[in-house]
Motif scaffolding. Structure first.
Motif, PDB file in Angstrom:
ATOM      1  N   THR A  66      11.619 -43.062  66.810  1.00 42.85           N
ATOM      2  CA  THR A  66      12.775 -43.118  65.916  1.00 42.85           C
ATOM      3  C   THR A  66      13.186 -41.717  65.477  1.00 42.85           C
ATOM      4  N   GLY A  67      14.498 -41.491  65.448  1.00 41.55           N
ATOM      5  CA  GLY A  67      15.045 -40.254  64.918  1.00 41.55           C
ATOM      6  C   GLY A  67      15.960 -40.555  63.748  1.00 41.55           C
ATOM      7  N   TRP A  68      15.970 -39.659  62.776  1.00 42.93           N
ATOM      8  CA  TRP A  68      16.780 -39.845  61.573  1.00 42.93           C
ATOM      9  C   TRP A  68      17.891 -38.802  61.510  1.00 42.93           C
ATOM     10  N   GLY A  69      19.077 -39.265  61.163  1.00 46.18           N
ATOM     11  CA  GLY A  69      20.209 -38.396  60.918  1.00 46.18           C
ATOM     12  C   GLY A  69      20.873 -38.772  59.610  1.00 46.18           C
ATOM     13  N   GLU A  70      21.902 -38.009  59.248  1.00 43.00           N
ATOM     14  CA  GLU A  70      22.573 -38.256  57.974  1.00 43.00           C
ATOM     15  C   GLU A  70      23.975 -37.673  58.021  1.00 43.00           C
ATOM     16  N   ALA A  71      24.932 -38.469  57.594  1.00 46.20           N
ATOM     17  CA  ALA A  71      26.307 -38.015  57.450  1.00 46.20           C
ATOM     18  C   ALA A  71      26.539 -37.568  56.018  1.00 46.20           C
ATOM     19  N   GLN A  72      27.320 -36.526  55.831  1.00 49.11           N
ATOM     20  CA  GLN A  72      27.717 -36.097  54.491  1.00 49.11           C
ATOM     21  C   GLN A  72      28.696 -37.133  53.963  1.00 49.11           C
ATOM     22  N   ALA A  73      28.253 -37.934  53.008  1.00 45.34           N
ATOM     23  CA  ALA A  73      29.058 -39.060  52.514  1.00 45.34           C
ATOM     24  C   ALA A  73      28.823 -39.241  51.021  1.00 45.34           C
ATOM     25  N   PRO A  74      29.288 -38.282  50.201  1.00 36.75           N
ATOM     26  CA  PRO A  74      29.028 -38.369  48.763  1.00 36.75           C
ATOM     27  C   PRO A  74      29.864 -39.421  48.048  1.00 36.75           C
ATOM     28  N   ALA A 325      22.602 -34.734  49.559  1.00 43.89           N
ATOM     29  CA  ALA A 325      21.943 -34.984  50.837  1.00 43.89           C
ATOM     30  C   ALA A 325      20.504 -35.427  50.592  1.00 43.89           C
ATOM     31  N   LEU A 326      20.006 -36.213  51.525  1.00 44.58           N
ATOM     32  CA  LEU A 326      18.590 -36.557  51.539  1.00 44.58           C
ATOM     33  C   LEU A 326      17.897 -35.739  52.631  1.00 44.58           C
ATOM     34  N   GLY A 327      16.666 -36.117  52.943  1.00 46.92           N
ATOM     35  CA  GLY A 327      15.829 -35.309  53.808  1.00 46.92           C
ATOM     36  C   GLY A 327      16.403 -34.946  55.160  1.00 46.92           C
ATOM     37  N   PRO A 328      16.997 -35.896  55.904  1.00 46.53           N
ATOM     38  CA  PRO A 328      17.463 -35.533  57.254  1.00 46.53           C
ATOM     39  C   PRO A 328      18.508 -34.425  57.261  1.00 46.53           C
ATOM     40  N   GLN A 329      19.464 -34.491  56.341  1.00 49.94           N
ATOM     41  CA  GLN A 329      20.525 -33.491  56.334  1.00 49.94           C
ATOM     42  C   GLN A 329      20.009 -32.127  55.870  1.00 49.94           C
ATOM     43  N   ILE A 330      19.148 -32.128  54.859  1.00 47.11           N
ATOM     44  CA  ILE A 330      18.617 -30.852  54.377  1.00 47.11           C
ATOM     45  C   ILE A 330      17.716 -30.223  55.434  1.00 47.11           C
TER      46      ILE A 330
END
Length: 394
Positions: A66-74, A325-330
């Protein structure tokens, strides 16, 4: 042959102390009163959330990795998540995955092209693609047993990245100076403040910070897109007198010519980039900038690298933007900066980092004013998924 088994988007809303967050990432100014979740700023031409919101993307291969990503979505992370679920996931599930940058770049172009003729070349569409892109880079590193920064830069990748303190929580000038002094004692030398009130208050705050921190302290200003061209040069000359290290987001993102004219009129370097998703968007004002600030949750690593190369050709430095942001984005921003020769600093917001670390097996660390690059494969993080899902409040 390894194939993508599933792609899942997770809209996240977490409770936070809005009073504590005001003056920092996600709430740079006081919000107007009301009961709505999304409110206008009292001084900035933008709306903000009372909560901590983001969009995570989880990509799983048929081998179980599994890989984790994150979109900037405030705000409204459901939008980016719907794009992932309805448009992007069907294009990815069942497709062969190869852990090579060239393969990820080809995937980025395929996703970008899926709605291109319909004009979806920016905004929420690119946020969604970026969340997927980060997850694919995480998977590539996990499959290769390499950190993302090592895949990009090899042995030249840095093991730590200088951090600057972003934002001072609201309070009196004395309170803000004490906050900055606490971080100066930890080794921080660069501090960014937001132009979220009257000009006179901003200049007074800068003067008091200089008095408190000493002449060696570097102070930057984020104007939050508030300046009018009629008075921007006068504003900039006030920053010149105070030796500001950069002026960020002076005008609305689409006002490229105004940025160019201001860069010619003042000495303080201009910085911008968080609002742009692609190199095509940032190109019109690139030569006005000394600092380019891509947000990995909006550009992904793939397009972020192309923006960084374009910045290098224009002799501009890269200061990756890190907001809500959470962990993936940081972690992606840390690896990105660690891989770039022209990335001298990375944004650090203490309250955002604390929130991210609540949902990571091992925390992201800032020591002696430096981000420590996670050493594990991929992005080097493990999301505490059960705890995160239990904390989401909609």
């Amino acid at each position: 042959m390894t194939r993508i088994r599933s792609v899942e988007a997770i809209p996240v809303r977490l409770a936070r102390d809005l009073d504590e967050a005001t003056g920092t990432a996600g709430s740079p100014s006081v919000l107007k009163s009301g009961e709505a979740d999304y409110r206008w700023s009292a001084s900035v031409p933008a709306i903000y959330s009372r909560h901590f919101e983001t969009a995570l993307v989880k990509v799983t291969l048929d081998n179980g990795l599994t890989g984790w990503g994150e979109a900037q979505a405030p705000l409204a992370p459901q939008v980016a998540c719907a794009i992932v679920d309805r448009l992007l996931a069907p294009l990815l599930v069942g497709v062969e995955f190869q852990p090579e940058p060239e393969h990820i770049e080809k995937t980025w172009h395929n996703l970008y092209g899926s709605m291109r003729v319909r004009g979806q070349t920016g905004g929420f569409m690119l946020d969604a693609i970026s969340g997927v892109d980060l997850a694919l880079w995480d998977l590539a590193g996990r499959m290769r047993q390499q950190p993302v920064s090592g895949i990009i830069a090899g042995s030249l990748a840095k093991t730590r990245v200088s951090a600057y303190l972003s934002g001072l929580p609201s309070g009196s000038f004395a309170d803000r100076c004490r906050f900055a002094l606490d971080y100066q004692a930890q080794g921080f030398g660069c501090f960014k403040v937001f132009h979220e009130a009257a000009e006179g208050e901003l200049f007074q705050l800068l003067d008091e910070l200089h008095d408190a921190l000493g002449a060696s302290a570097q102070l930057a200003v984020d104007a939050l897109w508030r300046l009018e061209e009629s008075n921007a040069a006068a504003f900039g000359r006030q920053l010149d007198r105070r030796n500001a290290v950069w002026l960020e987001c002076p005008f609305m993102p689409e006002e490229a010519e105004a940025h160019v004219r201001l860069a010619d009129e003042i000495q303080t370097p201009l910085a911008a980039g968080e609002s742009f998703r692609t190199r095509n968007e940032i190109a019109p004002l690139l030569h006005a900038l000394r600092f380019v600030q891509p947000d990995l949750g909006r550009t992904g690593i793939t397009e972020g690298l192309r923006i960084a190369a374009m910045a290098a050709s224009a002799n501009a430095a890269v200061l990756p933007h890190v907001s809500i942001a959470l962990g993936p984005q940081i972690a992606a921003a840390i690896h990105f900066a660690a891989a770039l020769e022209n990335a001298p600093l990375l944004e650090f917001n203490p309250s955002v980092c604390r929130m991210a670390n609540l949902f990571l097996e091992s925390p992201l660390r800032v020591e002696d004013a430096h981000w420590q690059v996670p050493a594990g494969p991929g992005l080097g993080i493990q999301v505490k998924e059960a705890e995160l899902r239990a904390a989401i409040r909609w």
